[in-house]
Each structure stands twice: as structure tokens, then as C-alpha cells.
Scaffold this motif. Structure first.
Motif, PDB file in Angstrom:
ATOM      1  N   ASN A 178     -10.470  32.820 -24.572  1.00 53.90           N
ATOM      2  CA  ASN A 178      -9.104  32.488 -25.004  1.00 53.90           C
ATOM      3  C   ASN A 178      -8.824  33.039 -26.400  1.00 53.90           C
ATOM      4  N   TRP A 179      -9.853  33.039 -27.239  1.00 56.13           N
ATOM      5  CA  TRP A 179      -9.708  33.527 -28.617  1.00 56.13           C
ATOM      6  C   TRP A 179      -9.481  35.038 -28.653  1.00 56.13           C
ATOM      7  N   ARG A 180      -9.993  35.760 -27.679  1.00 59.14           N
ATOM      8  CA  ARG A 180      -9.924  37.217 -27.705  1.00 59.14           C
ATOM      9  C   ARG A 180      -8.484  37.732 -27.690  1.00 59.14           C
ATOM     10  N   ARG A 181      -7.609  37.067 -26.928  1.00 57.57           N
ATOM     11  CA  ARG A 181      -6.254  37.602 -26.823  1.00 57.57           C
ATOM     12  C   ARG A 181      -5.523  37.604 -28.166  1.00 57.57           C
ATOM     13  N   PRO A 182      -5.408  36.453 -28.874  1.00 57.73           N
ATOM     14  CA  PRO A 182      -4.701  36.518 -30.163  1.00 57.73           C
ATOM     15  C   PRO A 182      -5.378  37.405 -31.188  1.00 57.73           C
ATOM     16  N   GLN A 203      -3.513  40.742 -32.551  1.00 57.61           N
ATOM     17  CA  GLN A 203      -3.225  40.897 -33.979  1.00 57.61           C
ATOM     18  C   GLN A 203      -3.947  42.112 -34.549  1.00 57.61           C
ATOM     19  N   PHE A 204      -5.142  42.373 -34.062  1.00 59.29           N
ATOM     20  CA  PHE A 204      -5.888  43.563 -34.477  1.00 59.29           C
ATOM     21  C   PHE A 204      -5.090  44.831 -34.133  1.00 59.29           C
ATOM     22  N   LEU A 227      -6.329  37.253 -39.817  1.00 60.56           N
ATOM     23  CA  LEU A 227      -7.564  37.679 -39.169  1.00 60.56           C
ATOM     24  C   LEU A 227      -8.756  36.834 -39.606  1.00 60.56           C
ATOM     25  N   TYR A 228      -8.810  36.491 -40.913  1.00 53.98           N
ATOM     26  CA  TYR A 228      -9.897  35.632 -41.378  1.00 53.98           C
ATOM     27  C   TYR A 228      -9.838  34.261 -40.700  1.00 53.98           C
ATOM     28  N   LYS A 231       1.124  48.019 -19.121  1.00 51.44           N
ATOM     29  CA  LYS A 231       1.434  46.651 -18.713  1.00 51.44           C
ATOM     30  C   LYS A 231       0.606  45.596 -19.446  1.00 51.44           C
ATOM     31  N   ILE A 232      -0.411  45.990 -20.184  1.00 54.99           N
ATOM     32  CA  ILE A 232      -1.258  45.015 -20.871  1.00 54.99           C
ATOM     33  C   ILE A 232      -1.461  45.432 -22.317  1.00 54.99           C
ATOM     34  N   THR A 233      -1.747  44.421 -23.140  1.00 61.47           N
ATOM     35  CA  THR A 233      -2.072  44.666 -24.544  1.00 61.47           C
ATOM     36  C   THR A 233      -3.587  44.753 -24.706  1.00 61.47           C
ATOM     37  N   LEU A 234      -4.018  45.083 -25.923  1.00 64.72           N
ATOM     38  CA  LEU A 234      -5.450  45.163 -26.190  1.00 64.72           C
ATOM     39  C   LEU A 234      -6.112  43.803 -26.003  1.00 64.72           C
ATOM     40  N   GLY A 235      -5.422  42.735 -26.388  1.00 65.90           N
ATOM     41  CA  GLY A 235      -5.984  41.385 -26.223  1.00 65.90           C
ATOM     42  C   GLY A 235      -6.171  41.011 -24.778  1.00 65.90           C
TER      43      GLY A 235
END
Length: 441
Positions: free
Chosen positions: A114-118, A122-123, A138-139, A350-354
């Protein structure tokens, strides 16, 4: 193997499956209604995945904790009363604890996913240089990851420590069980090895393989819904085109294909491993006799026994060769399988990096769980061969017919069987079979 540690295994294990299936049925049908009646705020509103430690104490999680302990407690209370057992506190509450901590550890992986998407969204946004993402953002997300990782480490250490003690108690139970029947089995070829080495190897393999299997099942339970939800972003597959829940369907196909393939090419390995233990034991036994008797372990006999060892190893090498070829090709293809599937979706934007990171992680977790048999096949083969040896060992004092490999071995060694009485309680009656060495040998 199982009677020593679990109460009435032939009844106990089917009852575990039935009780678990009933619990799962209740949980997924009327579980939310029961939880809401007890005061839990269910169902929870759908939206973006919960990120951070709050994921572990949502109302649905708290309700699951309560349901699991009540459902398990009722089952264990019944068996405590119905069939008390010396090792019941380890075999039942211990097993329930291992299942719970393993499931909790898998949920830690879901929280990280779940943490990977945001974080990666943001990255990706930060790389554009528009200034909308700050260092503090990011921190902050990295701090959340550190908190989840700390929980993961604690759960892993506690689980492994407890499992080690659990498995050694199981080995102790087997050792005590066999030693109570030692007068009946002491003449069996390799009796000392079976009591000491085979129980030790059985316990050590079960420690690693058992935890891996439970983890695979719990991973499927936790990540299949995640992958099902992520399938909405992947609607088209190469060559196939658009199909419903394309990602989920492609995974099921790939895992079933790999499991079936390696099960077929590795079908001969368990029997060969079992025979390997038999010829090694025969060679070792003759050498042991030669330590005390100068007429034993003579060159012709030793050469013949070692020739049997050589032939069986060479057969093993040949069969493992084509098995490893098949497994190697499959694993190499597996490394790029999901990337090939996502090419049309990535090109279409259709998808973002997250989301891409989430898909890779969820797909990898579920794929690895489905491929448990593939990745663990050589260990499973070794466990099966040990199981067969201990099963043949137990057949002697249970009055059961030996399997074909054992019968052939005893015939080749000049052994024979005769009924003996097993004085130990619950051993299966007076008419048991004891293998006695032929005095001429």
C-alpha cells in the motif's frame, strides 16, 4: 510421525479442514453483520489504500483478531476435552499461534505494498521538477516505511524463534513414541538411524518447508484480493487482447502451467530418493558390522553394496538434470512474464509508476505462493523419502503391510517378518510384524 504430537490424526486433521472452511464461510458471508452487531464499524468505506501503522488496527482487523481467537479457542477446547494429549498445548495452541503470526507477517507485506503507490507516485512527480513534492513529503513516507519494516522484523524473529521450539517439541514427541516401541523395532535395518537421523531431518525440513507452506497460503489469502483489485488497470494482454480481470487470469494460468509441468517431469524423484536412502543404509550397516566382526565388510560384499549406491546416484543425477532444465527455463521466463503482460498497458499510459510497483509486488507475491511446489520441489522430494522411511518403520509395530520398496529390500537382504506383541498401549493390537535379520547374514 503425527500420532505422537497430534490427537487422533485421522480425525483431527479432517476436523481442522472442516472447521477452517466453516470459519471462512462465516467470515465472508455474515462476518460483517456479526461484527457490526458487536459494535465494530463495518463495512469500512472504500477508497485509497490505508498507508502506515493505522492499517493494522482498522475495525476490520480488530474484528478479525477477535473472530480468529474465539473460533480457534472453541475448536481447541473441544479437542482438549474429547481427546487429551500429552503434547496438546504445543500441537494446537502452538499451531494456531504460528498461523496467526504468519498471517500477520503477510499483512505487513500488504501494508508495504500500500505504501508503494504514494511513494512512487510522488517520486515520479518529483522527477518532473515542478516543485509540488518536497523533501519532507518523501522523508515522511520513508519514515512510515521504517515503522512498518520494524514490525516486520519483530514478527519474523518471534515467529522463527517459536517455530524452532515447536518443531523440536515435535521431534521429541516422535523420539519418545518410537523409543517406547524400541524392543519391537530394534532389529529393523537402520532402526537407530530412523529414530535419530530421520526424525531430526523430518523436523528440520518441516521447520523450513512448513513455515514456507503456511506463508504461501497466507500470502494467497492476503494478496489475491489485492491483485484482483489491481486487475482493473490491466484490461488487455499481448496476443490475447481484452479479457475480464486479465492480470488475475494470466497469473492463474501461468502458475498452473508451471506447477503441472514440474510435477510431471519430477514424478520419479521421490521414489529414487527413497531408494537412495535404502542403499546408503545397507552400505553403512555392513561397514558398522565390519568394525566388530572381521568376517563382515569384506571387499566383494562392500563392492557390491557400493555399486548399488553408485547406480542409484547416477539415476538421480540423470533425472535431476532434465528436471533442473525444465525448472530453469520456467523461472527465467517467470522473470519477465509480468513485464510482457504490462507492455500494452504501459504504452497506453493507463498506470502510474506507483501502480506499476504495486502490480509487480502483488503479482510476484501471489505468483511465488502459487509456485510453492515448484520452488520447493527438491525439498519436498527429500521430505517424502523420509516420510516413506518412517512410515515403513511404523508399519512394523502397527502390523501393516510394507510397501513394495521395503519388501524388495528385505528380500534382497535375506530378512523375513514374524508377528510379535506390542506391549505399549494404543499400539494397534498384539499381532504386529517385526523384521529379524537372517542369521546367515
Amino acid at each position: 510421525m503425527f500420532e505422537s504430537f497430534f490427537p487422533r490424526p485421522k480425525l483431527f486433521f479432517p476436523s481442522v479442514l472442516i472447521w477452517a472452511a466453516l470459519g471462512i464461510l462465516i467470515w465472508y458471508t455474515v462476518g460483517d453483520s456479526i461484527g457490526a452487531a458487536l459494535g465494530f464499524d463495518l463495512p469500512e468505506p472504500e477508497g485509497e489504500p490505508i498507508v502506515g501503522l493505522r492499517y493494522f488496527y482498522t475495525p476490520s482487523f480488530l474484528w478479525f483478531y477477535l473472530f480468529y481467537f474465539i473460533w480457534s479457542g472453541v475448536f481447541m477446547a473441544f479437542w482438549f476435552i474429547y481427546s487429551p494429549h500429552k503434547w496438546q498445548w504445543w500441537s494446537m495452541p502452538g499451531s494456531a499461534f504460528i498461523l496467526f503470526t504468519t498471517y500477520y507477517g503477510v499483512q505487513v507485506s500488504v501494508a508495504i505494498n500500500n505504501w508503494r503507490r504514494p511513494f512512487f507516485d510522488q517520486f515520479q512527480q518529483a522527477l518532473t521538477g515542478d516543485g509540488t513534492v518536497t523533501s519532507a513529503d518523501l522523508y515522511g513516507l520513508l519514515l512510515i516505511f521504517a515503522q512498518i519494516a520494524l514490525i516486520s522484523m519483530v514478527i519474523f524473529v518471534v515467529t522463527r524463534f517459536f517455530v524452532s521450539h515447536y518443531i523440536f517439541r515435535w521431534r521429541t514427541a516422535m523420539n519418545d513414541f518410537y523409543m517406547q516401541r524400541w524392543p519391537l523395532v530394534r532389529h529393523i535395518e537402520g532402526a537407530s538411524q530412523r529414530v535419530q537421523e530421520d526424525t531430526m531431518r523430518f523436523a528440520s525440513i518441516m521447520e523450513g518447508l512448513g513455515v514456507a507452506f503456511v506463508n504461501a497460503v497466507m500470502t494467497l489469502v492476503a494478496f489475491l484480493p489485492v491483485l484482483w483489485g489491481l486487475s482493473q488497470y490491466v484490461t488487455e494482454l499481448p496476443l490475447v487482447g481484452e479479457i475480464p480481470h486479465a492480470l488475475f487470469t494470466a497469473l492463474i494460468f501461468w502458475a498452473a502451467f508451471g506447477t503441472g509441468l514440474l510435477a510431471i517431469v519430477g514424478i520419479k524423484l521421490p521414489g529414487l530418493e527413497f531408494r537412495n536412502q535404502r542403499v546408503e543404509a545397507a552400505y553403512r550397516k555392513e561397514l558398522v558390522y565390519g568394525e566388530d566382526d572381521p568376517d563382515r565388510a569384506q571387499p566383494p560384499t562392500v563392492a557390491e553394496l557400493f555399486e548399488n549406491v553408485r547406480k542409484n546416484y547416477f539415476r538421480l543425477y540423470f533425472h535431476y538434470m532434465y528436471f533442473n532444465i525444465a525448472r530453469g527455463f520456467y523461472f527465467q521466463a517467470d522473470n519477465i512474464y509480468v513485464d510482457v503482460l504490462l507492455v500494452p498497458t504501459i504504452v497506453a499510459g493507463k498506470i502510474t509508476l506507483g501502480i506499476w510497483q504495486q502490480i509487480l509486488t502483488a503479482f510476484g507475491q501471489v505468483s511465488n505462493s502459487f509456485q510453492f511446489l515448484i520452488s520447493s520441489w527438491t525439498t519436498i522430494v527429500e521430505l517424502i523419502s523420509i516420510f516413506k522411511r518412517l512410515q515403513a518403520f511404523e508399519a512394523v509395530f502397527r502390523g501393516q503391510e510394507l510397501d513394495e520398496i521395503e519388501r524388495n529390500y528385505l528380500a534382497s537382504q535375506g530378512g523375513f517378518a514374524q508377528p510379535v506383541a506390542d506391549p505399549s498401549p494404543g499400539a494397534g493390537g498384539p499381532d504386529q510384524i517385526q523384521t529379524i535379520e537372517d542369521p546367515k547374514r
